[in-house]
Scaffold this motif. Structure first.
Motif, short mmCIF file in Angstrom:
data_model
loop_
_atom_site.label_atom_id
_atom_site.label_comp_id
_atom_site.label_asym_id
_atom_site.label_seq_id
_atom_site.Cartn_x
_atom_site.Cartn_y
_atom_site.Cartn_z
N VAL A 239 -5.70 1.15 8.59
CA VAL A 239 -5.69 -0.27 8.23
C VAL A 239 -7.05 -0.93 8.49
CG1 VAL A 239 -4.64 -0.87 10.45
CG2 VAL A 239 -4.49 -2.48 8.55
N HIS A 240 -7.73 -0.50 9.56
CA HIS A 240 -9.04 -1.10 9.88
C HIS A 240 -10.06 -0.77 8.80
CE1 HIS A 240 -8.99 2.99 11.39
NE2 HIS A 240 -10.30 2.99 11.42
N ARG A 241 -9.96 0.39 8.17
CA ARG A 241 -10.87 0.74 7.08
C ARG A 241 -10.46 0.00 5.80
NH1 ARG A 241 -13.90 5.67 7.27
NH2 ARG A 241 -13.67 5.78 5.00
N VAL A 242 -9.16 0.00 5.55
CA VAL A 242 -8.65 -0.63 4.34
C VAL A 242 -9.08 -2.10 4.28
CG1 VAL A 242 -6.54 -1.29 3.11
CG2 VAL A 242 -6.74 0.99 4.13
N LYS A 243 -9.06 -2.73 5.44
CA LYS A 243 -9.47 -4.13 5.50
C LYS A 243 -10.94 -4.31 5.15
CE LYS A 243 -7.36 -5.04 9.43
NZ LYS A 243 -7.01 -5.77 10.67
N GLU A 244 -11.73 -3.26 5.38
CA GLU A 244 -13.15 -3.33 5.03
C GLU A 244 -13.40 -2.84 3.61
OE1 GLU A 244 -15.93 -1.75 7.85
OE2 GLU A 244 -14.74 -2.44 9.53
N GLY A 245 -12.32 -2.57 2.89
CA GLY A 245 -12.47 -2.11 1.51
C GLY A 245 -12.75 -0.62 1.42
N TYR B 234 0.82 -1.21 0.00
CA TYR B 234 0.00 0.00 0.00
C TYR B 234 0.85 1.26 0.00
CZ TYR B 234 -4.32 -2.50 0.44
OH TYR B 234 -5.38 -3.30 0.17
N LEU C 183 -10.54 9.88 1.79
CA LEU C 183 -11.95 10.08 1.49
C LEU C 183 -12.35 11.54 1.67
CD1 LEU C 183 -14.78 8.87 0.84
CD2 LEU C 183 -15.12 8.70 3.32
N ALA D 121 -9.34 7.54 6.00
CA ALA D 121 -10.22 8.69 6.25
C ALA D 121 -9.71 9.96 5.59
CB ALA D 121 -10.37 8.90 7.76
#
Lengths: 894, 204
Positions: B144-150, B3, B157, B154
């Protein structure tokens, strides 16, 4: 508390998406901050839109975990903000959890009112609060409804009971008082000239998809404010394709840094603009003759009194060179009127309006302007040349089968240049500049935020007088406490309203204000002369405030009616315009959004339901229901809808805001598309074809004429002055000769109070909006996340910025504490030296500073720029009411 | 999978939305920020301008912070540099080693260093900030917690200028790789030899 990755993976969402992402993924089994230790029991999403500024275009989604709001982010489905949010929008949660909010209805027990008086708040029930307020207001209504003033502001801006633009405000209309006063506006009175020249509100905008040269005079084009609804991206993209951005400003902003910065002495924008006009008319000698001849009143013949020369039928005349005679403006045989020259008509010599304008600009040479504005004459000449070159005079463009003139240039003035004593003149002059190259309301040029037939001509063939240009009829004694009768083109006059409360007789008012109902406006922190404003509110016998927090107005109130924070508030907004500029991806979009409220955390209510309850208890419910049945339901700043027959209200029943909006949404979008539908969908997007976004489309060719010669402005002045003479009056602060000068049909240079300040006041304090300190909606100046980013990452926050050389000459260095004193007030601040400020300038950023401790000591500790400025009679713009935001100051080290 | 991020300095308006979005997303306590925007003046009046640059963890490939960590708490994962909070002993060797100043040591109990000074912790702080632990080192995680959810990080976005692009440096067809190439984007401080995964276009 600490969990391993293995535990985290038990969360179904994470495991599911891991699989979906495929083989490339492998996460070590370790814990990383910001991963929730225990998955929430319940996750809910609330679709909505933001109201942390007055644009209200940005769709958002709030994530609530186990009843606690944990994240607000932009809704990626929105074509407007595309998932983005500005720093304020990102702070909505911390605005909801602001501990300085009013959490229950309150009654004052200390009858003494003052900014330093403890109100002695006692919590009461909603019933008691509403009964108490309603009984006071009902008594006023029975005696004389004019004695109630409704003060509104950006703090509560959903267009329902509080605002009604472009229609009547509902609460005031139902109550029956003429005294609807908008606190917002006096420090951002930037609308009048756009009403005059473009028939539209609120502001001119740039066609960023086609503009190649944007001269922004005291204006934020987009990036400076970090707006999420488009202009920040649009300016970036326009510059990527080569648009030149020239920022004329006493301060080098981000925009000035990315484009070209032209430093200018504050308050001297008029000299700069008049010189640009001079260079175009006398040196470049290239103008859009077709536009001026066929789409402005430039060819109208003018008589010795400065009025249109009219036919016996009362129609303005133009000279027909082919026939050698004057003809009525709409005479079909008049193919091509003379733009320039003087002609003999019925024994008198009548020049064309254009001829008079040109003559009036003769003396405004670049050298003359350099003396005043400090912008080098060579720079003025270069900019004038670049502007004309980029205008591509004569070019056309075809859009979906319609041929338009194509003028990819735009000059726009805004708050920095217009919010001065001479602001009306500045802005009208900027319109002339655009008109000289034909850049109004055509592709590439200066557009307006209203789409449609707004350029419709009146009986004189020029753009119809609408909105603030329609004026307020004269009467004496004045009807309005804000004295609109004396300032018929006013945007907002809260400063006069509160002066009149203190001394009604001085202004000829034959009644006092006995009740004040405040909803979202704060003249103490967010206007000028704070102490005077506080004194006036304290003088009103009874004040009730719909309150988000314990601000200065709350401090001076008798009853507080606590309202929801933005995220807790049901809302709907139809943004029926390209509000912040035209961009290729959003042009023509109209979007209706609904905010599904998150559950309120305190004993608060929706501001509009509070107003409706009060109207019911006052006995004005039928008037309100009748308003909605017979007129419209306001649905946004520029949108309103009549209720469909099946959704009309029963006259004697009380409806909640939820019920009325549900009916209004269905009336707008069809049955079944009410609140519940929008709670799911979040928004509905419509798009009008691109060609209809350019107002030229509706009245092409010579079908309408923009005023170049501002005869309508003169007419307003003539009527006002005739009425003043009739009653043997003067507007307090201005002689009638002064006033006449402000209503002249051709902009001319004149001295303002700022220029006449005693020489010891050797600096000019200025103020500008910043992304994190813009307005105060949502208590923005109180929010710790915004304080933090500014304190750590914005070197210009909460300091007095001074040009480095100026500082050196005064023996000042970074961090020195100084007293800053104007003729009107005094503040203290730390000095920050900088290369980015005009040497005459003392810069103070943002809307910060408070006069009470009850909003928190942090907010109180910030600089209050507005303490330096004044709206004393004779010092503000008497046409549109703008309070000068440039003020002469002197500084000394503490 | 590596990434990385692209930041267009010509677009960045320095508005600080990224910092506040990061604050919200990660619920960092007190005044702790993972994301920063640095500002400086260039030139002299009247030929002066303002330069802005958003920074944070550069997620280096050859990261000194990972190398100096005595307990292996800092580690690489899919091109990101992360900190295992279970292992971090708060020695702060990594704070000193990072040439970008991206790491912060958590000096305080998260519920004692509050957003609103002198007030009770907000429900948001109780839910989010309370998870951060005193005595450990924190930094940007690329969300990373967002990236894992696709989801996008933040800051990416929320960026009002759309100045940030996030993606896989290993994927030659990704928007990220393309824009880095097209714009000749380069990392900050390449001399340090850390091989950052954050690339900048524009002048800095």
């Amino acid at each position: 508390m600490r969990l391993s990755r293995r535990d985290l993976l038990k969360g179904t969402a994470a495991a599911g998406t891991l699989a979906a992402l495929g083989g490339g993924w492998r996460f070590a089994e370790r814990s990383v901050f910001a991963q929730k230790a225990t998955p929430p029991q319940k996750v809910e999403y609330f679709k909505g839109y933001c109201r942390m500024c007055m644009h209200d275009d940005c769709a958002n989604i709030t994530r609530v975990e186990d009843g606690i709001a944990v994240k607000v982010e932009g809704n990626p489905e929105s074509p407007i903000n595309k998932g983005t949010l500005c720093p304020r929008g990102n702070s909505a949660i911390i605005s909801m959890y602001n501990p300085y909010r009013v959490k229950a209805p309150m009654k004052r027990t200390n009858p003494k009112k003052g900014l330093n008086e403890d109100p002695g708040w006692v919590e009461i029930s909603w019933d008691e609060a509403l009964d108490l307020v309603a009984s006071k207001f009902r008594a006023i209504r029975e005696k004389d409804p004019r004695r109630l003033m409704h003060l509104v502001g950006f703090g509560m801006m959903d267009y329902f009971t509080t605002f009604g633009a472009p229609h009547l405000p509902v609460f005031t209309a139902s109550f029956g008082t003429p005294n609807h006063v908008t606190n917002n506006g006096a420090l951002c009175a930037i609308h009048y000239a756009t009403w005059v020249a473009q028939g539209a509100f609120p502001v001119p905008i740039v066609d960023y998809q086609r503009c190649n040269y944007h001269l922004a005079i005291g204006r934020t084009a987009g990036p400076n404010a970090g707006f999420a609804n488009g202009p920040t991206r649009a300016v970036a993209k326009a510059m990527e394709r080569g648009m030149r951005l020239v920022s004329v400003d006493p301060r080098c902003s981000v925009e000035g840094s990315k484009g070209e910065w032209v430093p200018i002495k504050p308050g001297q924008d008029l000299a700069f603009i008049l010189a640009l006009i001079h260079v175009i008319l006398y040196e470049i000698k290239k103008v859009d003759v077709e536009f001026l001849t066929h789409r402005t009143n430039g060819p109208y013949l003018i008589n010795a009194a400065g009025d249109y020369l009219r036919s016996s039928a009362g129609k303005p005349l133009m000279w027909d060179p082919a026939a050698g005679q004057a003809k009525e403006f709409d005479d079909p045989s008049l193919a091509r009127p003379a733009l320039e020259g003087e002609y003999q008509v019925n024994g008198t010599t009548a020049p064309t309006a254009f001829t008079l304008i040109k003559a009036a600009m003769r003396s405004y040479t670049p050298e003359w302007a350099e003396e005043r504005s400090t912008v080098p004459a060579a720079t003025i000449r270069r900019i004038a040349n670049e502007f004309v070159e980029h205008a591509m005079i004569g070019a056309t463009i075809e859009i979906n089968g319609t041929t338009f003139p194509y003028r990819p240039v735009a000059v726009i003035c805004a708050r920095g240049s217009i919010n001065h004593e001479n602001g009306t003149t500045v802005d009208l002059a900027s319109k002339i500049l655009n008109e000289l190259v034909g850049a109004l309301d055509v592709p590439g040029g200066v557009l307006s935020t209203m789409r449609g037939p707004v350029l419709q001509p009146d009986a004189d063939g020029t753009v119809m007088k609408q909105g603030e240009y329609a004026g307020v009829p004269f009467s004496y004694p004045p009807v309005h406490t804000d004295l609109a009768e004396f300032f018929p083109g006013r945007h907002a006059l809260p400063h006069m309203a509160f002066r009149a409360i203190l001394d009604p007789a001085k202004y000829g008012l034959d009644y006092p204000i006995e009740g004040l109902f405040v909803c979202g406006g704060n003249p103490v922190s967010s206007l000028a002369d704070p102490e005077l404003m506080a004194e006036a509110i304290a003088k009103v016998p009874f004040t009730a405030s719909i309150a988000y927090h314990f601000d200065e107005v709350a401090q001076l109130s008798d009853v507080l009616l606590p309202e929801h924070a933005m995220l807790e508030r049901l809302g709907t907004n139809t943004s029926d315009a390209d509000f912040a500029g035209v961009f290729e991806d959003t042009i023509g979009i109209s979007v209706t959004m609904v905010r599904k409220p998150v559950p309120p955390i305190y004993n608060t209510r929706h501001a509009h339901n509070i107003s409706i309850d009060l109207l019911e208890r006052i006995g004005a419910l039928q008037e309100m229901n009748g308003f909605f049945n017979n007129a419209v339901v306001p649905m946004g700043e520029l949108a309103a809808v009549p209720l469909a027959p099946q959704h009309k209200l029963q006259m004697d029943r009380k409806y909640t805001i939820e019920e009325i909006w549900d009916r209004a949404l269905q009336s707008m979008h069809g049955d079944g598309k009410g609140l519940e539908y929008f709670f799911e969908q979040g928004m509905v997007v419509h798009r009008v074809p691109e060609e209809q976004c350019y107002n030229y489309f509706y009245f092409p060719g010579n079908k309408t004429r923009h005023p170049l010669f501002f005869w309508g402005v003169k007419e307003h002045g003539d009527i006002l002055l005739a009425n003043l003479a009739k009653h043997n009056l003067e507007v307090p602060g201005w002689s009638n000769a002064d006033l006449k000068k402000r209503y002249e049909p051709i902009p001319s240079y004149y001295e303002t109070n700022l220029m006449r300040a005693p020489t010891e006041y050797d600096l000019i304090a200025i103020n500008w909006k910043t992304p994190a300190s813009m307005f105060r909606m949502g208590g923005v100046d109180q929010l710790p996340w915004l304080h933090q980013v500014q304190e750590e990452y914005d070197p210009y926050f909460n300091v007095a910025c001074l040009n480095a050389q100026t500082a050196q000459a005064k023996g000042l260095v970074d961090g020195d504490r100084v007293v800053i004193e104007s003729l009107y007030g005094k503040i203290e601040a730390k000095i920050r030296t900088s290369q980015l400020f005009h040497p005459t300038t003392l810069g103070i950023a943002g809307a910060t500073g408070r006069l009470v401790d009850s909003v928190g000591s942090k907010a109180r500790s910030l600089i209050h720029f507005n303490s330096l400025i004044s709206a004393k009679e004779g010092t503000f713009d008497p046409v549109m009411g703008a309070v000068d935001i440039g003020v002469a100051v002197k500084i000394r080290k503490v | 999978m590596r990434y990385g991020m692209f930041i267009d300095l010509d677009r960045c308006a320095g508005c600080t939305a990224c910092i506040v979005a990061c604050k919200q997303e990660n619920g960092t306590p007190g005044t702790l920020h993972y994301s920063r925007v640095l500002v400086r003046e260039v030139g002299e009046y009247p030929n002066a301008s303002l330069a802005v640059i958003p920074t944070g963890c550069m997620h280096c490939e050859n990261a000194p912070c990972v190398q100096v960590c005595p307990v292996g708490a800092s580690y690489y994962e899919n091109g990101m540099v992360l900190v295992d909070q279970e292992r971090c002993i708060g020695c702060r060797a990594c704070v000193n080693a990072c040439p970008f100043g991206a790491r912060t040591y958590n000096h305080y109990d998260p519920l004692k260093q509050l957003y609103y000074e002198g007030q009770e912790p907000t429900p948001f702080e109780q839910a989010k900030a309370a998870q951060h632990l005193k005595g450990t080192v924190e930094k940007c995680t690329f969300c990373v917690h967002r990236v894992k959810e696709g989801l996008l990080p933040a800051c990416v976005l929320t960026c009002v200028a759309q100045a940030r692009v996030f993606g896989d440096l290993d994927d030659p067809d990704s928007e990220l790789v393309k824009i880095i190439r097209e714009r000749n984007a380069r990392p900050l401080n390449p001399e340090a030899g850390t091989v950052p995964h954050v690339f900048y276009a524009g002048s800095f």
